[in-house]
Design a protein around this motif. Structure first.
Motif, short mmCIF file in Angstrom:
data_model
loop_
_atom_site.label_atom_id
_atom_site.label_comp_id
_atom_site.label_asym_id
_atom_site.label_seq_id
_atom_site.Cartn_x
_atom_site.Cartn_y
_atom_site.Cartn_z
N MET A 1 24.42 -12.03 -58.68
CA MET A 1 25.18 -11.02 -58.00
C MET A 1 25.58 -9.88 -58.92
O MET A 1 26.42 -9.07 -58.58
N ALA A 2 24.98 -9.86 -60.08
CA ALA A 2 25.25 -8.75 -60.98
C ALA A 2 24.59 -7.49 -60.43
O ALA A 2 23.55 -7.55 -59.79
N ILE A 3 25.22 -6.39 -60.67
CA ILE A 3 24.74 -5.07 -60.24
C ILE A 3 24.26 -4.34 -61.49
O ILE A 3 24.84 -4.45 -62.56
N VAL B 1 26.68 -5.43 -64.50
CA VAL B 1 28.12 -5.49 -64.28
C VAL B 1 28.35 -6.31 -63.01
O VAL B 1 27.43 -6.54 -62.24
N ILE B 2 29.58 -6.72 -62.82
CA ILE B 2 29.97 -7.37 -61.58
C ILE B 2 30.90 -6.40 -60.86
O ILE B 2 31.75 -5.76 -61.48
N VAL B 3 30.72 -6.28 -59.56
CA VAL B 3 31.57 -5.40 -58.76
C VAL B 3 32.33 -6.27 -57.77
O VAL B 3 31.73 -7.07 -57.03
N VAL C 1 36.32 -2.68 -58.12
CA VAL C 1 36.41 -2.76 -59.58
C VAL C 1 35.06 -3.16 -60.15
O VAL C 1 34.45 -4.14 -59.72
N VAL C 2 34.59 -2.37 -61.11
CA VAL C 2 33.36 -2.64 -61.83
C VAL C 2 33.76 -3.28 -63.15
O VAL C 2 34.57 -2.71 -63.89
N VAL C 3 33.22 -4.47 -63.43
CA VAL C 3 33.64 -5.23 -64.60
C VAL C 3 32.42 -5.59 -65.46
O VAL C 3 31.42 -6.11 -64.96
N ILE D 1 33.02 -10.70 -54.22
CA ILE D 1 31.98 -10.16 -55.09
C ILE D 1 31.05 -9.32 -54.23
O ILE D 1 30.51 -9.79 -53.23
N LEU D 2 30.84 -8.06 -54.63
CA LEU D 2 30.03 -7.15 -53.84
C LEU D 2 28.58 -7.15 -54.30
O LEU D 2 28.28 -7.34 -55.47
#
Length: 143
Positions: free
Chosen positions: A1-3, A71-73, A113-115, A134-135
């Motif tokens: 699910m990472a972007i 990143v994770i969103v 939030v982008v992490v 998680i988006l």
């Protein structure tokens, strides 16, 4: 699910941010989120865009140094302590947050939030166990 996120390394001089953004816009690419960090010599423009491959292509063709990373969103409650609730999930799992940035959209009542973290597998597991929102790339495209 990472972007996938695009990072653009810019000389810290007049007009460089505008040139990068203008290059992306002229290619018909939508910037969904951005952040910039700088020091006296250079800046890093971090972007979530509608088309990563095209973005990398046009920026490189215009002599920008470009890197793609994951990143994770996540969507968090847009209220006091919303961000802290998400950060506590990483803290409990002993996962270092390298950086983050956030934005809001009129299409959701959540803050986005982008992490960037060190350990994505553990980070996603922690977020899932904590019932975090998680988006996906599709979610972001619809914001």
């Amino acid at each position: 699910m990472a972007i996938k996120q695009i990072s653009v390394f810019l000389e810290n001089k007049e007009g460089r941010i505008k040139k990068a953004v203008e290059t992306i816009a002229k290619a018909g690419i939508n910037i969904r989120a951005l952040s910039i960090a700088d020091n006296t010599k250079y800046g890093i423009l971090r972007l979530i865009v509608s088309d990563n491959e095209k973005t990398k292509e046009v920026l490189k063709a215009n002599h920008f140094l470009v890197k793609e990373n994951e990143v994770i969103v996540i969507g968090i409650d847009d209220e006091p302590n919303g961000l802290n609730s998400a950060l506590e999930l990483f803290e409990k799992a002993k996962i270092n947050v390298e950086y983050l940035y956030a934005f809001v959209s009129s299409k959701t009542d959540k803050a986005i939030v982008v992490v960037k973290i060190e350990d994505y597998e553990s980070g996603i597991k922690s977020l899932q166990e904590g019932n975090a929102d998680i988006l996906t790339e599709e979610d972001i495209a619809n914001l």
